[in-house]
Structure formats: structure tokens, C-alpha cells
Design a protein around this motif. Sequence first.
Motif, mmCIF file in Angstrom:
data_model
loop_
_atom_site.group_PDB
_atom_site.id
_atom_site.type_symbol
_atom_site.label_atom_id
_atom_site.label_comp_id
_atom_site.label_asym_id
_atom_site.label_seq_id
_atom_site.Cartn_x
_atom_site.Cartn_y
_atom_site.Cartn_z
ATOM 1 N N LEU A 226 0.804 -1.214 0.000
ATOM 2 C CA LEU A 226 0.000 0.000 0.000
ATOM 3 C C LEU A 226 0.840 1.267 0.000
ATOM 4 O O LEU A 226 0.313 2.354 -0.256
ATOM 5 N N ALA A 227 2.134 1.157 0.291
ATOM 6 C CA ALA A 227 2.972 2.340 0.387
ATOM 7 C C ALA A 227 3.192 3.016 -0.956
ATOM 8 O O ALA A 227 3.584 4.185 -0.999
ATOM 9 N N VAL A 228 2.950 2.333 -2.059
ATOM 10 C CA VAL A 228 3.218 2.910 -3.375
ATOM 11 C C VAL A 228 1.998 2.852 -4.291
ATOM 12 O O VAL A 228 2.073 3.277 -5.441
ATOM 13 N N GLN A 229 0.864 2.345 -3.807
ATOM 14 C CA GLN A 229 -0.324 2.213 -4.653
ATOM 15 C C GLN A 229 -1.447 3.088 -4.117
ATOM 16 O O GLN A 229 -1.796 3.006 -2.943
ATOM 17 N N HIS A 230 -1.987 3.916 -4.987
ATOM 18 C CA HIS A 230 -3.143 4.727 -4.639
ATOM 19 C C HIS A 230 -4.416 3.906 -4.869
ATOM 20 O O HIS A 230 -4.598 3.297 -5.927
ATOM 21 N N ILE A 231 -5.267 3.931 -3.884
ATOM 22 C CA ILE A 231 -6.505 3.171 -3.989
ATOM 23 C C ILE A 231 -7.438 3.813 -5.006
ATOM 24 O O ILE A 231 -8.095 3.147 -5.790
ATOM 25 N N GLY A 232 -7.485 5.135 -5.046
ATOM 26 C CA GLY A 232 -8.400 5.824 -5.949
ATOM 27 C C GLY A 232 -9.823 5.778 -5.426
ATOM 28 O O GLY A 232 -10.132 5.096 -4.441
ATOM 29 N N CYS A 233 -10.714 6.531 -6.043
ATOM 30 C CA CYS A 233 -12.097 6.564 -5.589
ATOM 31 C C CYS A 233 -13.033 6.313 -6.762
ATOM 32 O O CYS A 233 -12.699 6.577 -7.905
ATOM 33 N N LYS A 234 -14.195 5.836 -6.447
ATOM 34 C CA LYS A 234 -15.178 5.476 -7.457
ATOM 35 C C LYS A 234 -16.106 6.660 -7.726
ATOM 36 O O LYS A 234 -16.278 7.538 -6.886
ATOM 37 N N PRO A 235 -16.738 6.658 -8.878
ATOM 38 C CA PRO A 235 -17.661 7.754 -9.184
ATOM 39 C C PRO A 235 -18.832 7.850 -8.226
ATOM 40 O O PRO A 235 -19.439 8.899 -8.108
ATOM 41 N N THR A 236 -19.143 6.755 -7.539
ATOM 42 C CA THR A 236 -20.280 6.770 -6.611
ATOM 43 C C THR A 236 -19.928 7.358 -5.266
ATOM 44 O O THR A 236 -20.788 7.492 -4.408
ATOM 45 N N THR A 237 -18.670 7.730 -5.076
ATOM 46 C CA THR A 237 -18.257 8.279 -3.785
ATOM 47 C C THR A 237 -18.907 9.632 -3.559
ATOM 48 O O THR A 237 -18.837 10.509 -4.409
ATOM 49 N N SER A 238 -19.539 9.794 -2.435
ATOM 50 C CA SER A 238 -20.225 11.045 -2.134
ATOM 51 C C SER A 238 -19.244 12.102 -1.685
ATOM 52 O O SER A 238 -18.279 11.828 -0.974
ATOM 53 N N ALA A 239 -19.498 13.331 -2.119
ATOM 54 C CA ALA A 239 -18.612 14.429 -1.730
ATOM 55 C C ALA A 239 -18.755 14.777 -0.262
ATOM 56 O O ALA A 239 -17.919 15.498 0.290
ATOM 57 N N ARG A 240 -19.821 14.331 0.378
ATOM 58 C CA ARG A 240 -20.004 14.639 1.782
ATOM 59 C C ARG A 240 -19.141 13.748 2.675
ATOM 60 O O ARG A 240 -18.974 14.052 3.853
ATOM 61 N N ARG A 241 -18.643 12.675 2.143
ATOM 62 C CA ARG A 241 -17.804 11.767 2.939
ATOM 63 C C ARG A 241 -16.360 12.235 2.826
ATOM 64 O O ARG A 241 -15.553 11.706 2.077
ATOM 65 N N ILE A 242 -16.052 13.259 3.601
ATOM 66 C CA ILE A 242 -14.733 13.893 3.517
ATOM 67 C C ILE A 242 -13.605 12.922 3.853
ATOM 68 O O ILE A 242 -12.587 12.894 3.152
ATOM 69 N N PRO A 243 -13.705 12.102 4.911
ATOM 70 C CA PRO A 243 -12.597 11.160 5.185
ATOM 71 C C PRO A 243 -12.336 10.203 4.035
ATOM 72 O O PRO A 243 -11.185 9.880 3.734
ATOM 73 N N SER A 244 -13.399 9.754 3.360
ATOM 74 C CA SER A 244 -13.200 8.848 2.228
ATOM 75 C C SER A 244 -12.493 9.548 1.079
ATOM 76 O O SER A 244 -11.619 8.972 0.426
ATOM 77 N N LEU A 245 -12.872 10.802 0.837
ATOM 78 C CA LEU A 245 -12.215 11.557 -0.221
ATOM 79 C C LEU A 245 -10.745 11.798 0.099
ATOM 80 O O LEU A 245 -9.881 11.712 -0.773
ATOM 81 N N LEU A 246 -10.471 12.104 1.359
ATOM 82 C CA LEU A 246 -9.086 12.325 1.768
ATOM 83 C C LEU A 246 -8.253 11.066 1.591
ATOM 84 O O LEU A 246 -7.112 11.107 1.097
ATOM 85 N N PHE A 247 -8.833 9.939 1.957
ATOM 86 C CA PHE A 247 -8.092 8.685 1.859
ATOM 87 C C PHE A 247 -7.878 8.269 0.410
ATOM 88 O O PHE A 247 -6.824 7.739 0.048
ATOM 89 N N CYS A 248 -8.866 8.508 -0.439
ATOM 90 C CA CYS A 248 -8.718 8.076 -1.835
ATOM 91 C C CYS A 248 -7.721 8.945 -2.573
ATOM 92 O O CYS A 248 -7.123 8.512 -3.555
ATOM 93 N N ARG A 249 -7.515 10.174 -2.124
ATOM 94 C CA ARG A 249 -6.551 11.042 -2.791
ATOM 95 C C ARG A 249 -5.135 10.805 -2.299
ATOM 96 O O ARG A 249 -4.185 10.805 -3.087
#
Length: 365
Positions: A226-249
Motif C-alpha cells: 500500500l505504500a506505493v499504490q493509490h486506492i483511488g475513488c469510485k464515481p459513486t463516492t459522495s462528496a459529503r464523505r470527507i474522510p473517504s475523499l481524503l483517503f482516496c486522494r
Amino acid sequence: MELMVLLNALVTRLLFVLHSLIGVWRVTEVKKEPKYWLLALLNLLLCLETGLTLKFKQGRGYKWFSPAIFLYLICTVPSLWLLEIHHGTQYCSKEPGAVQVNVTNRDFNQSRDSSRGSAGTDHHIIQTAKVFVNQLSTICETVWTLALHQTFLLFLVVGRWLLPIGMEITRDQLSQLLLMFVGTAADILEFASETLDIEYVRKNYVLLNAILAVWTWSMLQFPLDLAVQHIGCKPTTSARRIPSLLFCRYSAELWNIGVSLFIQDGPFFIVRSILMGHFGIFNQLLVFFTAKNILVLTLQLYRLAVITLDFRATILQKSRKGEVSCCPCEPYEASTQATAEQDTEMKEFIDFPVRVESQAPSKDQ
């Protein structure tokens, strides 16, 4: 290419099994009990993993996790625990060095001379192998244990390099991961050798087990990519879920920070602080590496603050523009709340520079 993948997968796992068996052999030698050979049965898990990987993955690796490395830890760590706990590993009866080397050379020469003209070349090879094994058994237990620690970490790095990679990780990411592992292995080896060499630690069974537990905990980062791979986020990710957005970036950066805080530098700092503060153990190296852990933890917290502030600024900037994005780092924009009119306006905005360029020559004419 497939033949090389198969060869690398088999050879690497064979090296893991051989190194694990050497550790089990040392345990049986110092404990003088054949029952410890049962530890070798743990290698059956590695053999099972090899068969499953060859069947379902054609020898290639998995995403984010290496089962071969994890099972290698399971096969080798128990032997190192028993060698460290065994009382005979505390001190050497005599310093290893030139004396033992001279004895070995003399025995080799004697076996070679005695084999000439008697039983031939085959007998000479067998006698030489017996002498070599006997001399290995006479090496100081502390030297054996330290050598197993060193080769264990080297095999983790080299084995991860030789293991076939999966489709999800690139060669560039693998090289970055290996460079991280080299530095991590050096820190872990230094922590183990520095703390376990303290005489008071050897006499305190609870403290010894606590240090070995922290050492084992720090080894669990090696099977993960995980140290070199970005998980990325899916189009269904809600903008209100700030921790999820932070983690996917910032998934890779956050993972590195988490490893430093909770798996490596954080636990190492706690152990060294307890040794100095509670038990009153001080030496130059202990103080230096404690200061190093404090510096690393401070920089990691600073890095976390920078990432959080940068992400917050990005979210505020996009919210002012009325954009609802899945993830600020992704090329696409989520349109869970966008209407068809907003899509039309976006298309007109994109096409506007093209129209200006097409009209510019006509104005000049």
C-alpha cells in the motif's frame, strides 16, 4: 516470459523454505530436543500457497498483499523468538573469529589429506561436508542468531524483488517499495540488535517478550504494497464523505504515515522511552535513536497536517465553484447533484477557447 515468471516464483519460495529450515535446525541444536522439528511443518502453508498461486494466478502476485512474504514471516519468526528467549543466546563462551576459522581450515585440510588415495572424490566431498556442518554447529549461538536476523531481512527485500509482480503494480512502484523496505529493514535490525543486547533486557523475561512482540509487529508491513499504490475513488463516492475523499486522494501517503506512527517509529519510541525512563537504561545509541524517532514522528505529523490543510483548501475551492467532485485527484467529476444544464455549460466552457482560435485569423485578415 511465462517460464521466467514460473522460475522466479519457485526459486524465491524455495529460498524462503530453506532459510526457515535453517532456523528450525538452530532451534533444535540449542534446545537439544527433536520435537522442535515440528516447526518445519509451517512450511507446508508456503507450499500450499505456491500451488494455489501457480494454479490461479500463473505465479504472479496479488494486489496490495503478498501471501508468500506473509507465510515466510509465519515460518521464520517463531524460530527467531525461541533463539532469542533461549538463555544460551545471551553470551558467547569465546569470541568467534580467527581461531575458529583456523580450526575449520585445518579440519578441511585433514579431511582432504585423509581422503586422498582411500575412498576417492566422493568420499572426500562427503567428509568435507561433514566437517563443514560440524564447524557450523560450533559457532557461537549469538552469532548464529544475529546472522539469521540479518539474512531474514535480506531475504525479505530480495525475495520481494524476485517474486513476480501482479498487473496492479508497476516496475517503478516496485523499485520505490524496495527502497523503502531497505531503509525499514535497517531500522528494524538496529532496533532488535540494540535493545536485545542490553544485559538487563536479557534477564527480564517480560521485557524481552515485549521487545520481541514489537519487533514482530514491525515486520507485518513487509507483505503489504500500500505504500506505493493509490486506492483511488469510485464515481459513486459522495462528496459529503470527507474522510473517504481524503483517503482516496492520499492513500499511499497516509499509509506511510500510519506505518511510521503505529507500526515502526511510534512503537520503537515507546520501547526506548520505557527503557530510559522506567528502567534507567542509558547509552549513546539508545539516546541517539530515541531522538531520531522523535524527529521522524514530528515530521510525519507535520506531513499529515500539510496534507489535511491542502485537501481542505481544495475542497473549499471546488465548493465555491459549485463543483461536486468524487475526488480532487481524479480526472472525472462526479455529477450526483449536477443537472443537465450544468453539463451543457461545462461543454460550452471547454469549447470556448477553440472558437476563439478559429475566429482569430479572420480578424487579422
